[in-house]
Design an enzyme around this catalytic site. Structure first.
Site, PDB file in Angstrom:
ATOM      1  N   MET A  25       0.909  -1.086  -0.091  1.00 32.98           N
ATOM      2  CA  MET A  25       0.046   0.047   0.044  1.00 32.98           C
ATOM      3  C   MET A  25       0.995   1.314  -0.048  1.00 32.98           C
ATOM      4  SD  MET A  25      -1.890   2.423   1.974  1.00 32.98           S
ATOM      5  CE  MET A  25      -1.121   2.326   3.347  1.00 32.98           C
ATOM      6  N   PRO A  26       0.728   2.156  -0.814  1.00 31.84           N
ATOM      7  CA  PRO A  26      -0.254   2.630  -1.241  1.00 31.84           C
ATOM      8  C   PRO A  26      -0.488   1.976  -2.666  1.00 31.84           C
ATOM      9  CG  PRO A  26       1.647   4.076  -1.565  1.00 31.84           C
ATOM     10  CD  PRO A  26       1.906   2.979  -0.881  1.00 31.84           C
TER      11      PRO A  26
END
Length: 129
Positions: free
Chosen positions: A1-2
Protein backbone atom coordinates in the site's frame (compact mmCIF):
# COMPACT_ATOMS: atom_id res chain seq x y z
CA UNK A 1 0.00 0.00 0.00
CA UNK A 2 -0.34 2.71 -1.39
CA UNK A 3 -2.47 1.80 -4.38
CA UNK A 4 -1.09 3.54 -7.48
CA UNK A 5 -3.13 3.93 -10.67
CA UNK A 6 -1.65 5.08 -13.96
CA UNK A 7 -3.71 6.60 -16.76
CA UNK A 8 -1.77 6.69 -20.02
CA UNK A 9 -2.38 7.02 -23.74
CA UNK A 10 -2.46 3.59 -25.36
CA UNK A 11 0.47 2.46 -27.46
CA UNK A 12 3.26 1.66 -25.01
CA UNK A 13 4.71 -1.85 -25.18
CA UNK A 14 4.46 -4.34 -22.30
CA UNK A 15 8.17 -3.79 -21.67
CA UNK A 16 7.75 0.01 -21.53
CA UNK A 17 4.86 -0.33 -19.09
CA UNK A 18 6.89 -2.70 -16.87
CA UNK A 19 9.79 -0.23 -16.81
CA UNK A 20 7.37 2.59 -15.92
CA UNK A 21 5.82 0.59 -13.08
CA UNK A 22 9.24 -0.41 -11.74
CA UNK A 23 10.37 3.25 -11.83
CA UNK A 24 7.25 4.36 -9.95
CA UNK A 25 7.75 1.60 -7.38
CA UNK A 26 11.32 2.76 -6.68
CA UNK A 27 10.06 6.33 -6.19
CA UNK A 28 7.35 5.12 -3.82
CA UNK A 29 9.84 3.07 -1.80
CA UNK A 30 12.16 6.09 -1.43
CA UNK A 31 9.40 8.53 -0.52
CA UNK A 32 7.09 6.48 1.67
CA UNK A 33 9.51 4.02 3.29
CA UNK A 34 7.28 0.98 2.82
CA UNK A 35 8.27 -2.70 2.44
CA UNK A 36 9.60 -3.83 -0.96
CA UNK A 37 6.61 -6.12 -1.63
CA UNK A 38 4.13 -3.38 -0.74
CA UNK A 39 3.27 -3.00 -4.41
CA UNK A 40 -0.22 -2.36 -5.79
CA UNK A 41 -0.31 -0.84 -9.28
CA UNK A 42 -3.00 -0.60 -11.96
CA UNK A 43 -2.58 0.72 -15.52
CA UNK A 44 -5.48 2.12 -17.52
CA UNK A 45 -4.83 2.83 -21.19
CA UNK A 46 -6.92 5.34 -23.14
CA UNK A 47 -7.26 6.51 -26.72
CA UNK A 48 -5.51 9.86 -27.10
CA UNK A 49 -8.88 11.56 -27.53
CA UNK A 50 -10.06 10.10 -24.19
CA UNK A 51 -7.29 11.54 -22.02
CA UNK A 52 -7.12 15.31 -21.68
CA UNK A 53 -4.77 17.00 -19.22
CA UNK A 54 -4.33 20.70 -19.81
CA UNK A 55 -1.93 22.91 -17.88
CA UNK A 56 -4.18 24.82 -15.41
CA UNK A 57 -2.61 28.06 -16.63
CA UNK A 58 0.93 27.06 -15.63
CA UNK A 59 2.31 26.98 -19.17
CA UNK A 60 3.05 23.25 -18.97
CA UNK A 61 3.35 21.64 -22.39
CA UNK A 62 2.20 18.03 -22.44
CA UNK A 63 2.68 15.30 -25.05
CA UNK A 64 1.25 11.85 -25.79
CA UNK A 65 3.66 10.57 -23.10
CA UNK A 66 1.43 12.01 -20.37
CA UNK A 67 1.18 9.86 -17.24
CA UNK A 68 -1.54 10.70 -14.74
CA UNK A 69 -0.72 9.01 -11.44
CA UNK A 70 -3.43 8.62 -8.80
CA UNK A 71 -2.27 7.45 -5.40
CA UNK A 72 -4.57 6.19 -2.63
CA UNK A 73 -2.74 5.99 0.67
CA UNK A 74 -2.81 6.20 4.42
CA UNK A 75 -1.72 9.65 5.65
CA UNK A 76 1.73 10.81 4.51
CA UNK A 77 3.74 13.86 5.49
CA UNK A 78 3.95 16.85 3.18
CA UNK A 79 7.66 16.18 2.80
CA UNK A 80 7.15 12.54 1.80
CA UNK A 81 4.61 13.63 -0.83
CA UNK A 82 7.05 16.22 -2.22
CA UNK A 83 9.76 13.56 -2.26
CA UNK A 84 7.45 11.22 -4.16
CA UNK A 85 6.62 13.87 -6.79
CA UNK A 86 10.32 14.60 -7.30
CA UNK A 87 11.54 10.99 -7.27
CA UNK A 88 8.74 9.88 -9.59
CA UNK A 89 9.67 12.52 -12.17
CA UNK A 90 13.37 11.66 -11.90
CA UNK A 91 12.73 7.91 -12.25
CA UNK A 92 10.33 8.28 -15.18
CA UNK A 93 12.64 10.66 -17.00
CA UNK A 94 15.76 8.56 -16.48
CA UNK A 95 14.28 5.13 -17.20
CA UNK A 96 11.35 5.89 -19.52
CA UNK A 97 12.22 9.17 -21.24
CA UNK A 98 9.05 10.76 -19.84
CA UNK A 99 9.51 14.49 -19.30
CA UNK A 100 8.53 15.89 -15.88
CA UNK A 101 6.03 18.11 -17.71
CA UNK A 102 4.18 14.91 -18.70
CA UNK A 103 3.79 13.68 -15.11
CA UNK A 104 0.68 14.66 -13.16
CA UNK A 105 0.05 13.25 -9.67
CA UNK A 106 -2.90 13.31 -7.28
CA UNK A 107 -2.79 11.74 -3.82
CA UNK A 108 -5.97 10.78 -1.97
CA UNK A 109 -5.64 9.98 1.73
CA UNK A 110 -7.81 7.52 3.59
CA UNK A 111 -7.72 5.73 6.94
CA UNK A 112 -6.88 2.27 8.24
CA UNK A 113 -10.56 1.25 8.12
CA UNK A 114 -10.59 1.89 4.37
CA UNK A 115 -8.29 -1.04 3.50
CA UNK A 116 -8.86 -4.77 3.13
CA UNK A 117 -6.06 -6.75 1.50
CA UNK A 118 -8.18 -9.88 1.20
CA UNK A 119 -10.31 -12.42 3.07
CA UNK A 120 -12.89 -9.75 3.96
CA UNK A 121 -10.70 -8.43 6.78
CA UNK A 122 -9.45 -4.90 7.57
CA UNK A 123 -5.86 -5.95 8.35
CA UNK A 124 -4.76 -2.53 9.63
CA UNK A 125 -7.57 -2.68 12.21
CA UNK A 126 -6.97 -6.28 13.26
CA UNK A 127 -3.26 -5.64 13.80
CA UNK A 128 -2.18 -8.07 11.08
CA UNK A 129 -0.48 -5.09 9.42
Amino acid sequence: MPLIKFDIVEGRSEKEIKIMLDAAHRAMLKAFDVPERDRYQVVNEHKASHLIAEDTGLGIVRTRNIVIVSVVSRPRTEQSKKTFYHELCCELQEHCGIAPSDVMVSITINSDADWSFGHGVAQFLTGEL
